[in-house]
Scaffold this active site. Structure first.
Site, short mmCIF file in Angstrom:
data_model
loop_
_atom_site.label_atom_id
_atom_site.label_comp_id
_atom_site.label_asym_id
_atom_site.label_seq_id
_atom_site.Cartn_x
_atom_site.Cartn_y
_atom_site.Cartn_z
N GLY A 174 0.87 -1.30 -0.02
CA GLY A 174 0.15 -0.04 -0.06
C GLY A 174 0.89 1.42 0.14
N THR A 220 -0.23 -0.89 8.66
CA THR A 220 -1.28 -2.01 8.12
C THR A 220 -0.84 -2.87 7.29
OG1 THR A 220 -2.00 -0.21 6.56
CG2 THR A 220 -3.01 0.01 8.96
N ASN A 264 -2.37 -4.34 3.85
CA ASN A 264 -3.52 -4.33 2.83
C ASN A 264 -3.96 -5.26 2.23
OD1 ASN A 264 -3.67 -0.88 1.93
ND2 ASN A 264 -1.70 -1.42 3.04
N GLU A 276 -7.74 -2.38 5.14
CA GLU A 276 -6.21 -2.42 5.64
C GLU A 276 -6.57 -2.76 7.28
OE1 GLU A 276 -4.01 1.20 5.27
OE2 GLU A 276 -5.30 1.62 3.32
N ILE A 313 -2.41 -5.04 12.91
CA ILE A 313 -2.25 -6.07 13.95
C ILE A 313 -1.56 -5.79 14.91
CG2 ILE A 313 -1.53 -8.65 13.91
CD1 ILE A 313 -1.47 -8.68 10.95
N TYR A 324 4.00 -9.72 3.14
CA TYR A 324 3.74 -9.33 1.88
C TYR A 324 3.72 -10.79 1.14
CZ TYR A 324 4.56 -4.40 2.78
OH TYR A 324 4.53 -2.94 2.91
N PHE A 359 -10.24 13.20 9.12
CA PHE A 359 -9.76 14.02 10.11
C PHE A 359 -9.06 15.29 9.66
CE2 PHE A 359 -9.97 9.78 11.64
CZ PHE A 359 -10.42 9.93 13.17
#
Length: 306
Positions: free
Chosen positions: A196, A207, A209, A255, A258, A266, A284
């Protein structure tokens, strides 16, 4: 469970107790039908079977309909097998098949091809060209052709009939607990971890993706508490579905951050179980306020019990 994709590859021996339908989601309404199938099969020396279709008939009649399904074909197969189905017929909804009248379908498919001795249908099931077959037709034909037939009434949840559409509506609205209650299991999405924009790692929330199946239904845009399965391990996670509006216009992405995890995954297969909804997608006013909200979401995820 035996999987048959072409009728000509099936040699009917043991009589079948059969039900017909898409069984998308294999929700608790479907599970009620399957339990009855298995009971009748066991009591009458039959074998239980499901006749379903792939792809969905709606893609034939409405090719412009962007239909998304609760289950991939592998997920549906797994759920049907888990529920004790002995035979799964995966029928292509081709022209010769969809042009059969209701009576032709009973004679040619149910009796001659599959040796069905008991048929269970849902409360609103129709079949055959122009929906020419229904429960009344089955009741009329059953005595002469020597098969039993019964109609199973819908199962209700919160005053509504449980259906695949109702489950999709609940997921779209972020009502995860309601959707899971109707399914009788925890809704999940599986995919492959892809590269990502790597914005998350710059603010302390890296994250993964997830590239998902194009036909798989995704819950509504927003943030979720999820259970993550990757590399044979189970972790808590916070997942986002949306366009990441804080960092500009982006394609829809899935996304997951963890918790307590820092490994290169990947290209790995990853599955997420949806456990609860955190909030809708928010734009935001900068990365600082985004990071603050992520910290709140993380604490809520850590506190969630599963």
């Amino acid at each position: 469970m035996k999987i048959i994709q072409r009728f000509q590859d099936y040699e009917p021996q043991t009589p079948l107790a059969l039900s017909i339908g898409m069984f998308d989601g294999v929700h608790i309404g479907h599970q009620t039908i399957i339990r009855q199938l298995n009971t009748i099969a066991a009591e009458n020396r039959m074998e239980s079977a499901i006749l379903t279709f792939w792809p969905h008939p709606r893609t034939i009649f409405n090719p412009d309909d962007d239909l998304k399904l609760l289950n991939t074909i592998d997920e549906k197969t797994y759920l049907l097998q888990k529920n004790g189905v002995q035979h799964l017929f995966l029928k292509e909804f081709d022209a010769p098949f969809r042009n059969l009248t209701g009576e032709e379908f009973v004679h040619e498919i149910l009796i001659r091809t599959l040796n069905v001795k008991h048929l269970i249908v849902g409360h609103d099931h129709t079949f055959g060209k122009n929906k020419s077959g229904d429960f009344a037709l089955l009741e009329k034909m059953a005595p002469d052709l020597g098969f039993g037939v019964q109609q199973v009434q819908a199962v209700d949840y919160l005053g509504k009939h449980i259906s695949s559409t109702q489950v999709r509506n609940a997921l779209a609205a972020g009502n995860i607990k309601e959707a899971n209650a109707m399914l009788g299991y925890v809704y999940s999405v599986t995919g492959t971890v892809v590269h990502g924009k790597k914005i998350g790692r710059t603010i302390g929330f890296p994250t993964a993706n997830i590239a998902t199946d194009a036909l798989k239904f995704l819950p509504g845009k927003g943030a979720y508490i999820v259970e993550v399965f990757v590399l044979g391990e189970r972790h808590k996670g916070m997942l986002s579905i949306g366009h990441n509006p804080t960092i500009g216009e982006n394609a829809l992405s899935v996304e997951v951050h963890i918790l307590d995890f820092d490994r290169d995954i990947y290209g790995e297969k990853i599955s997420v179980n949806f456990r609860d909804f955190l909030h809708e997608e928010i734009k935001f006013d900068g990365l600082e306020s985004l990071t603050a909200r992520l910290a709140e979401d993380e604490q809520l995820t850590r506190d969630f019990l599963f």
